[in-house]
Design an enzyme around this catalytic site. Structure first.
Site, PDB file in Angstrom:
ATOM      1  N   CYS A 114      69.006  46.234 -77.840  1.00 24.26           N
ATOM      2  CA  CYS A 114      69.341  47.611 -78.219  1.00 24.26           C
ATOM      3  C   CYS A 114      70.262  48.294 -77.198  1.00 24.26           C
ATOM      4  O   CYS A 114      70.865  49.321 -77.496  1.00 24.26           O
ATOM      5  CB  CYS A 114      68.072  48.435 -78.398  1.00 24.26           C
ATOM      6  SG  CYS A 114      66.989  47.785 -79.664  1.00 24.26           S
ATOM      7  N   HIS A 257      69.981  56.090 -78.067  1.00 25.49           N
ATOM      8  CA  HIS A 257      69.615  54.972 -78.939  1.00 25.49           C
ATOM      9  C   HIS A 257      68.669  55.507 -80.014  1.00 25.49           C
ATOM     10  O   HIS A 257      67.694  56.194 -79.708  1.00 25.49           O
ATOM     11  CB  HIS A 257      68.936  53.888 -78.099  1.00 25.49           C
ATOM     12  CG  HIS A 257      68.336  52.791 -78.914  1.00 25.49           C
ATOM     13  ND1 HIS A 257      68.984  52.226 -79.979  1.00 25.49           N
ATOM     14  CD2 HIS A 257      67.133  52.150 -78.819  1.00 25.49           C
ATOM     15  CE1 HIS A 257      68.215  51.287 -80.507  1.00 25.49           C
ATOM     16  NE2 HIS A 257      67.085  51.228 -79.829  1.00 25.49           N
ATOM     17  N   ASN A 287      66.298  51.843 -86.769  1.00 25.69           N
ATOM     18  CA  ASN A 287      66.772  51.284 -85.496  1.00 25.69           C
ATOM     19  C   ASN A 287      67.735  50.128 -85.787  1.00 25.69           C
ATOM     20  O   ASN A 287      67.320  49.071 -86.241  1.00 25.69           O
ATOM     21  CB  ASN A 287      65.565  50.790 -84.690  1.00 25.69           C
ATOM     22  CG  ASN A 287      65.969  50.257 -83.316  1.00 25.69           C
ATOM     23  OD1 ASN A 287      67.148  50.020 -83.049  1.00 25.69           O
ATOM     24  ND2 ASN A 287      64.988  50.053 -82.454  1.00 25.69           N
TER      25      ASN A 287
HETATM   26  N1  ACO Z   1      52.096  52.259 -91.892  1.00 29.61           N
HETATM   27  C1  ACO Z   1      50.838  52.728 -91.826  1.00 29.61           C
HETATM   28  N2  ACO Z   1      50.026  52.518 -90.764  1.00 29.61           N
HETATM   29  C2  ACO Z   1      50.519  51.790 -89.741  1.00 29.61           C
HETATM   30  C3  ACO Z   1      51.837  51.254 -89.759  1.00 29.61           C
HETATM   31  C4  ACO Z   1      52.618  51.514 -90.900  1.00 29.61           C
HETATM   32  N3  ACO Z   1      53.895  51.080 -91.013  1.00 29.61           N
HETATM   33  N4  ACO Z   1      52.044  50.588 -88.611  1.00 29.61           N
HETATM   34  C5  ACO Z   1      50.927  50.698 -87.885  1.00 29.61           C
HETATM   35  N5  ACO Z   1      50.004  51.403 -88.572  1.00 29.61           N
HETATM   36  C6  ACO Z   1      48.642  51.764 -88.175  1.00 29.61           C
HETATM   37  C7  ACO Z   1      48.092  50.856 -87.104  1.00 29.61           C
HETATM   38  O1  ACO Z   1      47.565  49.677 -87.663  1.00 29.61           O
HETATM   39  C8  ACO Z   1      47.041  51.750 -86.481  1.00 29.61           C
HETATM   40  O2  ACO Z   1      45.909  51.710 -87.312  1.00 29.61           O
HETATM   41  P1  ACO Z   1      44.422  51.736 -86.678  1.00 29.61           P
HETATM   42  O3  ACO Z   1      44.343  53.056 -85.945  1.00 29.61           O
HETATM   43  O4  ACO Z   1      43.553  51.644 -87.864  1.00 29.61           O
HETATM   44  O5  ACO Z   1      44.360  50.556 -85.757  1.00 29.61           O
HETATM   45  C9  ACO Z   1      47.626  53.144 -86.587  1.00 29.61           C
HETATM   46  O6  ACO Z   1      48.666  53.056 -87.576  1.00 29.61           O
HETATM   47  C10 ACO Z   1      48.220  53.639 -85.293  1.00 29.61           C
HETATM   48  O7  ACO Z   1      49.025  52.623 -84.734  1.00 29.61           O
HETATM   49  P2  ACO Z   1      49.793  52.808 -83.371  1.00 29.61           P
HETATM   50  O8  ACO Z   1      50.528  51.560 -83.056  1.00 29.61           O
HETATM   51  O9  ACO Z   1      48.877  53.386 -82.344  1.00 29.61           O
HETATM   52  O10 ACO Z   1      50.830  53.934 -83.814  1.00 29.61           O
HETATM   53  P3  ACO Z   1      51.883  54.687 -82.917  1.00 29.61           P
HETATM   54  O11 ACO Z   1      51.704  56.134 -83.020  1.00 29.61           O
HETATM   55  O12 ACO Z   1      52.010  54.095 -81.536  1.00 29.61           O
HETATM   56  O13 ACO Z   1      53.236  54.366 -83.674  1.00 29.61           O
HETATM   57  C11 ACO Z   1      55.138  52.942 -83.427  1.00 29.61           C
HETATM   58  C12 ACO Z   1      53.681  53.042 -83.795  1.00 29.61           C
HETATM   59  C13 ACO Z   1      55.939  53.785 -84.415  1.00 29.61           C
HETATM   60  C14 ACO Z   1      55.590  51.494 -83.532  1.00 29.61           C
HETATM   61  C15 ACO Z   1      55.354  53.477 -81.989  1.00 29.61           C
HETATM   62  O14 ACO Z   1      54.459  52.868 -81.098  1.00 29.61           O
HETATM   63  C16 ACO Z   1      56.754  53.248 -81.508  1.00 29.61           C
HETATM   64  O15 ACO Z   1      57.695  53.822 -82.006  1.00 29.61           O
HETATM   65  N6  ACO Z   1      56.952  52.432 -80.468  1.00 29.61           N
HETATM   66  C17 ACO Z   1      58.278  52.128 -79.992  1.00 29.61           C
HETATM   67  C18 ACO Z   1      58.717  50.935 -80.666  1.00 29.61           C
HETATM   68  C19 ACO Z   1      60.208  50.839 -80.875  1.00 29.61           C
HETATM   69  O16 ACO Z   1      60.906  51.788 -81.134  1.00 29.61           O
HETATM   70  N7  ACO Z   1      60.675  49.618 -80.803  1.00 29.61           N
HETATM   71  C20 ACO Z   1      62.002  49.340 -81.123  1.00 29.61           C
HETATM   72  C21 ACO Z   1      62.623  48.404 -80.179  1.00 29.61           C
HETATM   73  S1  ACO Z   1      62.652  49.020 -78.559  1.00 29.61           S
HETATM   74  C22 ACO Z   1      63.576  50.300 -78.658  1.00 29.61           C
HETATM   75  O17 ACO Z   1      64.505  50.258 -79.409  1.00 29.61           O
HETATM   76  C23 ACO Z   1      63.245  51.462 -77.856  1.00 29.61           C
END
Ligand code: ACO
Length: 333
Positions: A114, A257, A287
């Site tokens: 990224c 980004h 993304n």
């Molecule tokens: N739809 C519904 N529920 C979901 C989904 C989905 N697509 N994905 C996960 N969940 C659920 C999980 O299973 C979890 O359920 P549980 O509580 O029963 O276990 C709940 O939602 C919460 O999950 P978390 O992972 O804690 O959710 P969070 O608020 O952290 O959001 C996310 C997840 C969006 C991935 C976040 O952590 C994030 O944005 N991280 C950065 C990742 C990123 O951007 N990566 C890209 C590459 S690196 C970069 O470019 C910066």
């Protein structure tokens, strides 16, 4: 005397096929509300079955060259930042050069996931300031849909395909690229990776790709990625401002980004930068990895929001982890 490096052309391209959150909800256990609330993403574009990353790059490249009033043969070098190349070799840049009908200048790919565009801008500026090139095309292009596991709701909702490009030229005059800071820490690599080569040509519809999942798929520990991204981005932005003897209050636009609106907002808050000075396009294309910064720049430029003389801050963070920031004074009008 070293002439400054200016952005003289900007372009972007998103494939035709739009995949909405509602459609995704019919493939995996998710909802539009969850995706919007946690990420800010509303839709993403998906590459067609007969397209490759190079095709997206060529569209963005042509628009940037037109914008700069240049032909492909005017270039001294062409660089493609991508983590989803057409094939392992030759480079996607070589394919793009050929598809543009050009030859006779060096081409290469950059793999910084990224952060590819931000890394590329720093690398090329350094080479241009050293007198190696006067006109360079830098493209960030990705087909992330080809390395997703479409059964994994925690990752497949986050990414999209697209390309963005800039033409860089050495020219007299104030402004242009002022400085860059890059960094990396490979010990973080277990938090975010795609282990296997992607399968190459594949059907465009995600539901047709479910059987292919497992050949190559992104694995991520989202929470930890989130936290580290906000910390490292805040740090590197401070470093590039210091390097260029500038204050955050002088910044007209942060063009970050486009991974997740919550990462963007948390970084802006950490920097005490008002959201009215932050470019947001993640809702429209999710993304797109190395394409996301030039796509956002292209949108804000074409909407007339980025204006002559403004101070523009670019930043990115990606798997590795690798991260970086560039500061520039906009001179394109
Ligand atoms: N739809 C519904 N529920 C979901 C989904 C989905 N697509 N994905 C996960 N969940 C659920 C999980 O299973 C979890 O359920 P549980 O509580 O029963 O276990 C709940 O939602 C919460 O999950 P978390 O992972 O804690 O959710 P969070 O608020 O952290 O959001 C996310 C997840 C969006 C991935 C976040 O952590 C994030 O944005 N991280 C950065 C990742 C990123 O951007 N990566 C890209 C590459 S690196 C970069 O470019 C910066």
């Amino acid at each position: 005397m070293v002439q400054p490096v200016h952005i003289t052309g900007v372009g972007g391209y998103l494939p035709e096929r739009i995949l909405t959150n509602a459609e995704l909800a019919s493939l995996v256990d998710t909802t539009d509300d969850w995706i919007v609330e946690r990420t800010g993403i509303r839709e993403r574009h998906i590459i067609a079955g007969n397209q490759h990353t190079s095709d997206l790059a060529v569209e963005a490249a042509r628009q940037a060259l037109d914008d700069a009033g240049l032909k492909p043969s005017d270039l001294d070098a062409l660089v493609v930042a991508t983590t989803t190349p057409d094939m392992i070799f030759p480079s996607t840049a070589a394919v793009v050069q050929s598809k543009l009908g050009a030859s006779g200048f060096p081409v290469w790919d950059i793999q910084a996931v990224c952060s590819g565009f931000v890394y590329g801008l720093a690398q090329i500026t350094g080479m241009m300031e050293a007198g190696m090139f006067r006109r360079v095309l830098l493209v960030g292009a990705e087909s992330m849909s080809r390395i997703l596991n479409w059964k994994d709701r925690t990752t497949c909702v986050l990414f999209g395909d697209g390309a963005g490009a800039v033409v860089l030229e050495c020219m007299d005059g104030e402004g242009g690229i002022m400085g860059s800071v890059l960094n990396a820490d490979g010990s973080y690599r277990p938090l975010l990776m795609a282990k296997h080569p992607h399968p190459g040509a594949s059907p465009d519809m995600p539901d047709m790709r479910i059987d292919a999942a497992g050949i190559a798929a992104i694995e991520m520990r989202g929470n930890e990625v989130f936290r580290t991204a906000v910390n490292k981005l805040g740090e590197v932005v401070g470093q590039v401002l210091e390097h260029c003897h500038t204050e955050v209050s002088d910044v007209d636009w942060l063009i970050p980004h486009q991974a997740n609106i919550r990462i963007i907002n948390a970084t802006a808050k950490k920097l005490k930068l008002g959201t009215e000075r932050v470019a947001i396009t993640v809702d429209k294309h999710a993304n797109t990895s190395s394409a996301s910064v030039p796509l956002a720049l292209n949108t804000y430029y074409r909407e007339g929001k980025v204006k002559e003389g403004q101070l523009i801050l670019l930043e990115a963070f990606g798997a590795g982890f690798v991260w970086g920031a560039n500061l520039l004074r906009w001179t394109k009008g």
